[in-house]
Enzyme design. Structure first.
Site, mmCIF file in Angstrom:
data_model
loop_
_atom_site.group_PDB
_atom_site.id
_atom_site.type_symbol
_atom_site.label_atom_id
_atom_site.label_comp_id
_atom_site.label_asym_id
_atom_site.label_seq_id
_atom_site.Cartn_x
_atom_site.Cartn_y
_atom_site.Cartn_z
ATOM 1 N N CYS A 114 39.884 80.451 43.893
ATOM 2 C CA CYS A 114 40.283 80.214 45.292
ATOM 3 C C CYS A 114 40.908 81.474 45.890
ATOM 4 O O CYS A 114 42.005 81.864 45.502
ATOM 5 C CB CYS A 114 41.272 79.039 45.309
ATOM 6 S SG CYS A 114 42.180 78.843 46.836
ATOM 7 N N CYS A 173 44.293 81.040 47.690
ATOM 8 C CA CYS A 173 45.378 80.804 46.726
ATOM 9 C C CYS A 173 46.008 82.130 46.317
ATOM 10 O O CYS A 173 47.215 82.218 46.115
ATOM 11 C CB CYS A 173 44.853 80.076 45.494
ATOM 12 S SG CYS A 173 44.201 78.434 45.846
#
Length: 88
Positions: A13, A16
């Site tokens: 991700c 993230c």
């Protein structure tokens, strides 16, 4: 009152990775808060329990339950507001 910030993330991700430095700074400044990283690929049952549908998702909890939840990269000010609310 114990306060926890759960960071639901995955290694793949991109957003993230943007969130990480913000959380690392917070962790230094909020020693009384328990910071937990939850890898959704490894802990799908926990992610399902918290109904995580997109990443990153941040959940602020205290003894009474979930105080606030954020989806997407969240700025430090918003997280600090939620932590202050959770500690009150």
């Amino acid at each position: 009152m114990s306060v926890t910030l759960k960071d639901f993330y995955a290694d793949w991700c991109g957003p993230c990775k943007t969130q990480d430095p913000i959380l690392e700074e917070l962790e230094e400044d909020w020693p009384d808060v328990d910071f937990e990283k939850v890898n959704v690929d490894e802990e799908q049952d926990v992610a399902n329990e918290y109904q995580v549908r997109s990443l990153p998702t941040l959940v602020v909890e205290n003894d009474d339950g979930v105080v606030e939840r954020f989806v997407g990269v969240t700025q430090r000010d918003d997280l600090e507001d939620a932590l202050q609310t959770a500690e009150a």
